[in-house]
Scaffold this motif. Structure first.
Motif, short mmCIF file in Angstrom:
data_model
loop_
_atom_site.label_atom_id
_atom_site.label_comp_id
_atom_site.label_asym_id
_atom_site.label_seq_id
_atom_site.Cartn_x
_atom_site.Cartn_y
_atom_site.Cartn_z
N ARG A 45 0.83 -1.21 0.00
CA ARG A 45 0.00 0.00 0.00
C ARG A 45 0.87 1.26 0.00
NH1 ARG A 45 -3.14 -2.83 3.89
NH2 ARG A 45 -2.38 -1.45 5.55
N ILE A 46 1.96 1.23 0.79
CA ILE A 46 2.86 2.39 0.82
C ILE A 46 3.50 2.60 -0.54
CG2 ILE A 46 4.98 3.29 1.83
CD1 ILE A 46 4.24 1.85 4.40
N MET A 47 3.99 1.49 -1.16
CA MET A 47 4.62 1.60 -2.47
C MET A 47 3.62 2.10 -3.52
SD MET A 47 7.14 -1.73 -2.70
CE MET A 47 7.65 -1.22 -4.35
N ALA A 48 2.40 1.58 -3.47
CA ALA A 48 1.39 2.01 -4.43
C ALA A 48 1.08 3.50 -4.26
CB ALA A 48 0.12 1.18 -4.26
N HIS A 49 1.01 3.94 -3.02
CA HIS A 49 0.73 5.36 -2.75
C HIS A 49 1.83 6.26 -3.32
CE1 HIS A 49 -0.39 9.02 -0.63
NE2 HIS A 49 0.86 9.07 -0.15
N TYR A 50 3.08 5.95 -2.98
CA TYR A 50 4.18 6.80 -3.43
C TYR A 50 4.40 6.67 -4.94
CZ TYR A 50 5.62 8.23 1.23
OH TYR A 50 5.67 8.81 2.46
N ALA A 51 4.26 5.45 -5.48
CA ALA A 51 4.44 5.26 -6.92
C ALA A 51 3.38 6.04 -7.70
CB ALA A 51 4.36 3.77 -7.27
N GLY A 52 2.14 5.96 -7.25
CA GLY A 52 1.08 6.72 -7.92
C GLY A 52 1.33 8.22 -7.87
N SER A 53 1.72 8.71 -6.70
CA SER A 53 1.99 10.15 -6.56
C SER A 53 3.15 10.58 -7.45
CB SER A 53 2.31 10.48 -5.09
OG SER A 53 1.24 10.10 -4.25
N PHE A 54 4.22 9.79 -7.45
CA PHE A 54 5.40 10.13 -8.26
C PHE A 54 5.07 10.06 -9.75
CE2 PHE A 54 9.36 9.04 -10.45
CZ PHE A 54 10.19 10.05 -9.99
N PHE A 55 4.30 9.04 -10.15
CA PHE A 55 3.95 8.88 -11.56
C PHE A 55 3.08 10.04 -12.04
CE2 PHE A 55 1.08 7.32 -14.88
CZ PHE A 55 2.01 6.88 -15.82
N ILE A 56 2.10 10.41 -11.24
CA ILE A 56 1.21 11.53 -11.61
C ILE A 56 2.01 12.83 -11.71
CG2 ILE A 56 -0.72 12.94 -10.83
CD1 ILE A 56 -1.95 10.40 -9.66
N ALA A 57 2.94 13.04 -10.77
CA ALA A 57 3.76 14.26 -10.80
C ALA A 57 4.61 14.31 -12.06
CB ALA A 57 4.63 14.33 -9.55
N CYS A 58 5.24 13.18 -12.41
CA CYS A 58 6.06 13.14 -13.63
C CYS A 58 5.22 13.33 -14.88
CB CYS A 58 6.82 11.81 -13.70
SG CYS A 58 8.09 11.61 -12.44
N LEU A 59 4.04 12.71 -14.89
CA LEU A 59 3.16 12.84 -16.04
C LEU A 59 2.71 14.29 -16.24
CD1 LEU A 59 1.84 11.17 -18.27
CD2 LEU A 59 -0.14 10.87 -16.77
N VAL A 60 2.39 14.97 -15.15
CA VAL A 60 2.00 16.39 -15.23
C VAL A 60 3.14 17.23 -15.78
CG1 VAL A 60 1.39 18.41 -13.84
CG2 VAL A 60 0.25 16.23 -13.42
N ILE A 61 4.37 16.94 -15.33
CA ILE A 61 5.54 17.68 -15.83
C ILE A 61 5.72 17.45 -17.32
CG2 ILE A 61 8.05 17.85 -15.69
CD1 ILE A 61 7.81 17.23 -12.72
N VAL A 62 5.56 16.20 -17.77
CA VAL A 62 5.71 15.89 -19.20
C VAL A 62 4.65 16.63 -20.01
CG1 VAL A 62 5.52 14.06 -20.92
CG2 VAL A 62 6.84 13.68 -18.82
N ILE A 86 2.98 19.37 -19.26
CA ILE A 86 3.25 20.81 -19.25
C ILE A 86 4.36 21.15 -20.24
CG2 ILE A 86 4.15 22.70 -17.84
CD1 ILE A 86 2.69 21.49 -15.45
N ASN A 87 5.43 20.37 -20.22
CA ASN A 87 6.53 20.62 -21.16
C ASN A 87 6.10 20.42 -22.60
OD1 ASN A 87 9.47 21.01 -19.89
ND2 ASN A 87 8.25 19.79 -18.46
N PHE A 88 5.25 19.42 -22.84
CA PHE A 88 4.80 19.16 -24.20
C PHE A 88 4.01 20.35 -24.76
CE2 PHE A 88 1.30 17.72 -26.92
CZ PHE A 88 2.02 17.19 -27.99
N PHE A 89 3.06 20.83 -23.97
CA PHE A 89 2.25 21.95 -24.45
C PHE A 89 3.06 23.24 -24.51
CE2 PHE A 89 -1.26 19.13 -23.27
CZ PHE A 89 -2.08 19.29 -24.38
#
Length: 471
Positions: free
Chosen positions: A4-21, A23-26
């Motif tokens: 559960r801890i890994m899923a929580h942090y992995a999801g948060s990190f993945f969403i953060a990276c995806l948002v950055i990508v 933003i950079n794309f647009f």
């Protein structure tokens, strides 16, 4: 828990990276490649100035206006005009790489020249067409020519392949990151669960940023283990104390009931002297029970009340002398062979204490030496006032002493020692009461082996730093 801890942090990190990508794309798409025109430079401004700021005179010479000249000089742009025959008719700023006569091939080769960036455009001057060549330094404007295979480029930039690859990389980075983060967190949460279940074993702490927390958890485990052991021992002592106190109360109650029944019977055989004796026994047993209950009440009040003391300034030496005289004159020990000696380093030591409670503590400690040792017992009381802040009161005897294990327990409220030489009535609270009284005075009390072989109790009280005298 760890998943559960890994899923929580992995999801948060993945969403953060995806948002950055995203933003950079647009940002690159809307600003860099479109609004900024970084890769689509055209000299429209310069060409417009050339068209309106260069004139052809009758002598077939050209005149450059100050506006155009200033622009060409400021931007370090070379200018050349050629006619239909590809011959030079005018130049300005002596362009690098410019020729006097051109051919179609040499004009084309200018686009491949790396030392200068050339733009070619046709303008009309006095209804006569001329070819304008603008020369830019590669440090200002750079042209890169390349050819490509459309199919290969399309395959290399396949949107699904790129999206899948980026998602895979993001997932791998998220997993590695969250795995390293979740390991110490999992150990800490698991350790908390173990502590909550009473498992106080020590675990090896890691070396990461949570090492301080893990070491603190180990220390907490040790403290909880010690606290649990102390609680169990206190509970055992309490149960033993209740059992002993119940027995101590039951015994005199039985005697009182028995003598009461004898007195209640209309038995003419009982003489007046016998009746008086029975009455005296009942009174003594009742007084004993009252003492037991008073001791219990006092130790409870001392433990939970801060307003019990009625302190006043006294000369400690005079106070102890008066208390010891009461001990020597006590009917309980007047016919015994016990001795009490009193010594001190100063004749006047000013302290602040509750006289009644202090007397109770001192007498408890002295009587303890008499009660738990065979006569004769010698008790020495010594006051050492050489320290400027504290005064030490030593009470030591030449009795049998106590073991090291019992010495650590003698002040415990629900503890009764096993070193008593003879059976003596008592609540078992005398030493605990003495400690509570000393603690209420913000003092210190400790027990150790006496140099004379018995037990030595030391009380430390704070001195009063004052020049005032007692009335």
């Amino acid at each position: 828990m760890r998943l559960r801890i890994m899923a929580h942090y992995a999801g948060s990190f993945f969403i953060a990276c995806l948002v950055i990508v995203v933003i950079n794309f647009f940002y690159m798409r809307s600003y860099v490649y479109q609004e900024a025109n970084l890769y689509h430079f055209t000299p429209e401004e310069t060409m417009d100035l050339v068209t309106h700021n260069i004139s052809l005179k009758e002598e077939h010479t050209f005149d450059v206006s100050p506006t155009l000249a200033a622009h060409l000089n400021n931007e370090a742009i070379g200018l050349q005009l050629i006619n239909k025959q590809f011959e030079e008719v005018f130049r300005y700023n002596d362009p690098v790489g410019a020729m006097h006569v051109y051919s179609p091939n040499t004009l084309i080769s200018l686009y491949e020249n790396n030392t200068v960036t050339t733009f070619v455009e046709t303008v009309l001057l006095n209804d006569t067409p001329y070819t304008v060549l603008l020369f830019y330094s590669p440090e200002q404007v750079k042209r890169t020519l390349y050819t490509s295979d459309v199919k290969k480029v399309s395959a290399a930039y396949n949107i699904y392949w790129l999206l899948g690859m980026n998602l895979f990389v993001l997932l791998m980075i998220s997993y590695i990151y969250t795995y390293s983060i979740s390991r110490p967190i999992h150990r800490i949460t698991h350790r908390i669960v173990e502590l909550s279940k009473g498992d106080y074993r020590i675990h090896e702490a890691g070396n990461g940023i949570y090492s301080v927390v893990e070491k603190a958890m180990n220390q907490l485990g040790l403290q909880l283990k010690a606290s649990k052991k102390a609680h169990e021992e206190a509970e055992s002592h309490r149960e033993e104390w209740i059992s002993n106190l119940s027995h101590d109360i039951k015994t005199p109650l039985t005697s009182m009931m028995g003598y009461g029944e004898l007195l209640g019977d209309a038995c003419e055989e009982l003489t007046e002297e016998t009746r008086a004796h029975y009455k005296q026994v009942i009174v003594e047993k009742g007084a004993y029970i009252e003492t037991l209950l008073d001791d219990l009440n006092l130790t409870t009040r001392l433990k939970h009340s801060n307003t019990l003391l009625r302190c006043e300034r006294v000369n400690l030496i005079k106070e102890i002398k008066s208390n010891l005289i009461d001990v020597l004159n006590s009917p309980q020990f007047v016919n015994q062979e016990h001795t009490v000696a009193f010594t001190h380093t100063d004749d006047f030591v000013l302290v602040e204490l509750d006289r009644q409670l202090f007397k109770r503590a001192l007498l408890n400690l002295v009587y303890n030496s008499f009660l738990h040792n065979e006569a004769p017992v010698s008790v020495n009381v010594h006051v050492d006032s050489r320290d400027a802040q504290w005064v030490a009161i030593d009470i030591d005897d030449n009795g049998v002493g106590v073991s090291d294990q019992e010495r650590d327990q003698i002040f415990t409220r629900y503890y009764r020692g096993t070193h008593t030489q003879a059976k003596s009535e008592g609540s078992g609270l005398g030493m605990a009461i003495a400690k509570d009284i000393v603690n209420a005075h913000k003092g210190r009390i400790r027990a150790e082996k006496s140099p004379r072989g018995g037990l030595k109790i030391t009380i430390d009280l704070r001195r009063i730093q004052s020049n005032e005298t007692l009335s």
